[in-house]
Design a protein around this motif. Structure first.
Motif, short mmCIF file in Angstrom:
data_model
loop_
_atom_site.label_atom_id
_atom_site.label_comp_id
_atom_site.label_asym_id
_atom_site.label_seq_id
_atom_site.Cartn_x
_atom_site.Cartn_y
_atom_site.Cartn_z
N ILE A 168 0.79 -1.24 0.00
CA ILE A 168 0.00 0.00 0.00
C ILE A 168 0.81 1.29 0.00
CG2 ILE A 168 -1.87 -1.17 1.21
CD1 ILE A 168 -1.09 0.40 3.71
N TYR A 169 2.14 1.21 0.16
CA TYR A 169 2.89 2.45 0.35
C TYR A 169 2.77 3.40 -0.84
CZ TYR A 169 6.83 1.45 -2.78
OH TYR A 169 7.61 1.23 -3.88
N ALA A 170 2.60 2.86 -2.04
CA ALA A 170 2.48 3.70 -3.23
C ALA A 170 1.09 3.64 -3.83
CB ALA A 170 3.51 3.27 -4.27
N SER A 171 0.10 3.24 -3.04
CA SER A 171 -1.25 3.03 -3.56
C SER A 171 -2.03 4.32 -3.74
CB SER A 171 -2.03 2.11 -2.63
OG SER A 171 -2.24 2.73 -1.37
N GLY A 172 -1.59 5.38 -3.07
CA GLY A 172 -2.35 6.62 -3.11
C GLY A 172 -3.26 6.81 -1.94
N VAL A 173 -3.18 5.94 -0.92
CA VAL A 173 -3.98 6.08 0.28
C VAL A 173 -3.56 7.37 1.00
CG1 VAL A 173 -2.38 4.81 1.79
CG2 VAL A 173 -4.84 4.77 2.26
N ASP A 174 -4.49 7.98 1.73
CA ASP A 174 -4.22 9.27 2.38
C ASP A 174 -3.30 9.15 3.58
OD1 ASP A 174 -5.78 11.10 0.74
OD2 ASP A 174 -7.54 10.07 1.53
N ALA A 175 -3.36 8.02 4.30
CA ALA A 175 -2.50 7.82 5.47
C ALA A 175 -2.47 6.35 5.81
CB ALA A 175 -2.99 8.64 6.66
N VAL A 176 -1.42 5.96 6.55
CA VAL A 176 -1.29 4.60 7.06
C VAL A 176 -1.39 4.65 8.58
CG1 VAL A 176 0.27 2.64 7.34
CG2 VAL A 176 0.11 3.80 5.13
N LEU A 177 -2.34 3.91 9.13
CA LEU A 177 -2.55 3.86 10.57
C LEU A 177 -1.80 2.66 11.13
CD1 LEU A 177 -3.88 4.72 13.22
CD2 LEU A 177 -5.97 3.53 12.48
N VAL A 178 -0.92 2.91 12.09
CA VAL A 178 -0.07 1.85 12.65
C VAL A 178 -0.51 1.56 14.08
CG1 VAL A 178 2.29 1.13 13.13
CG2 VAL A 178 1.83 2.66 11.20
N PRO A 179 -0.85 0.32 14.39
CA PRO A 179 -1.27 -0.02 15.75
C PRO A 179 -0.10 -0.15 16.71
CG PRO A 179 -1.33 -1.97 14.37
CD PRO A 179 -0.96 -0.82 13.47
N LYS A 180 -0.41 0.07 17.99
CA LYS A 180 0.53 -0.18 19.09
C LYS A 180 1.90 0.44 18.88
CE LYS A 180 -1.86 -4.24 20.85
NZ LYS A 180 -3.06 -4.08 19.99
N VAL A 181 1.92 1.67 18.41
CA VAL A 181 3.16 2.44 18.38
C VAL A 181 3.56 2.74 19.82
CG1 VAL A 181 4.17 4.67 17.77
CG2 VAL A 181 2.73 3.45 16.12
N SER A 182 4.82 2.51 20.15
CA SER A 182 5.27 2.70 21.53
C SER A 182 6.43 3.67 21.67
CB SER A 182 5.66 1.35 22.15
OG SER A 182 4.52 0.54 22.35
N SER A 183 7.06 4.08 20.57
CA SER A 183 8.24 4.92 20.67
C SER A 183 8.51 5.64 19.36
CB SER A 183 9.46 4.06 21.04
OG SER A 183 9.75 3.16 19.97
N VAL A 184 9.42 6.61 19.42
CA VAL A 184 9.87 7.29 18.21
C VAL A 184 10.56 6.30 17.28
CG1 VAL A 184 11.42 9.06 17.30
CG2 VAL A 184 10.04 9.54 19.32
N ALA A 185 11.23 5.31 17.86
CA ALA A 185 11.89 4.29 17.04
C ALA A 185 10.88 3.57 16.15
CB ALA A 185 12.63 3.30 17.93
N ASP A 186 9.68 3.33 16.68
CA ASP A 186 8.63 2.71 15.88
C ASP A 186 8.25 3.62 14.71
OD1 ASP A 186 8.57 0.51 17.53
OD2 ASP A 186 6.78 1.14 18.62
N LEU A 187 8.08 4.90 14.99
CA LEU A 187 7.72 5.85 13.93
C LEU A 187 8.81 5.90 12.86
CD1 LEU A 187 6.29 8.91 15.91
CD2 LEU A 187 5.00 7.13 14.71
N THR A 188 10.07 5.93 13.31
CA THR A 188 11.19 5.99 12.38
C THR A 188 11.23 4.75 11.49
OG1 THR A 188 12.45 7.32 13.97
CG2 THR A 188 13.69 6.22 12.22
N ARG A 189 10.94 3.61 12.08
CA ARG A 189 10.93 2.37 11.30
C ARG A 189 9.81 2.39 10.25
NH1 ARG A 189 9.67 -3.69 13.70
NH2 ARG A 189 9.46 -4.72 11.67
#
Length: 278
Positions: free
Chosen positions: A84-105
């Motif tokens: 989906i990264y290049a699908s044109g979706v408006d945003a990707v919702l990520v569950p159970k984010v716990s840190s900036v490291a998760d966001l960076t990944r």
């Protein structure tokens, strides 16, 4: 803060073609096609393909289209992102984010040109990490925080009543972190499908706390969410009055004016303009 409306964000199971088709006709502001909780393990691949096709076909109108992927620690995450990264979706919702490291990944997985990240706030660890998430929002293209009240309550081992009192500190911390970064904060779902009074009360509470909208689990909740998080006629009238009064030549250079017995400052003018813009 973006002025795009996110009063109602409806989760729809990505494994259900009829649900996806119905989402194109509903009055919600955001459609969240869910690859995580709503999809059984043996249906993940088919649901992922269905999401890609739904985004390709389009037809969602002005509704914002978001995909909730499976968690970073699951065997489906990498395939979800690749699809989906290049699908044109408006945003990707990520569950159970716990840190900036998760966001960076996640940002690395999506690439700099990929869609923005929305993060689920549903663990005790992430509540403690909210200031760092807020500070990293711009560099990671984080644009929304969504409280996962069910998972958070489970991890806290708290007993929730209709007033959601045990969660209030976490809810307000999420709102402050989001608004400090100039991004969106969405309230968690209400499971009481047969109790519209309770749902309306949660909308009132969420709007009072400062949420921009609410996540939903059924189309029957859309109208109440739109009403609860949209400005009332009284609020619109007051906003118009503030804007019109500051627009008068005699008030052009004033930082504050007296209006209907109240002291109104230019920060209230900005709020009024934002209300009318939404």
């Amino acid at each position: 803060m973006t002025l795009r409306r996110r009063r109602s964000a409806l989760y729809m199971p990505a494994s259900n073609a009829r649900a996806i088709a119905k989402a194109r006709t509903l009055a919600c502001d955001v459609v969240i096609l869910d690859l995580e909780d709503a999809v059984a393990p043996d249906e993940k691949a088919a649901a992922r393909n269905r999401v890609v096709e739904a985004v390709r076909v389009g037809g969602f109108g002005a509704r914002e289209l978001v995909v909730r992927v499976n968690g970073l620690d699951t065997p489906w995450y990498a395939d979800d992102i690749a699809a989906i990264y290049a699908s044109g979706v408006d945003a990707v919702l990520v569950p159970k984010v716990s840190s900036v490291a998760d966001l960076t990944r996640v940002r690395a997985s999506l690439g700099e040109d990929g869609p923005p990240i929305w993060a689920m706030i549903e663990t005790c660890a992430v509540i403690l990490a909210l200031p760092s998430l807020s500070a990293a929002a711009a560099e990671t293209q984080l644009t929304a925080l969504i409280v996962g009240t069910n998972d958070l309550a489970k991890e806290m081992r708290c007993r929730l009543g209709a007033d959601r009192m045990p969660l209030i500190p976490a809810l307000t911390a999420t709102i402050m972190a989001a608004h400090a970064a100039g991004i969106v904060a969405l309230d968690g779902v209400c499971n009481a499908l047969d109790d519209p009074t309770r749902f309306a009360a949660e909308c009132t509470q969420g709007a009072m706390l400062g949420f921009d909208g609410k996540t939903l689990i059924h189309p029957s909740q859309i109208d109440a969410a739109n009403a609860g998080f949209g400005p009332s006629e009284e609020e619109l009238a007051w906003a118009r009055t503030i804007v019109a009064t500051f627009a008068k030549p005699e008030n052009a250079d004033k930082g504050a004016i007296r209006l209907d017995g109240q002291m109104v400052e230019r920060l209230h003018l900005a709020e009024a303009e934002a209300t009318l813009a939404r």
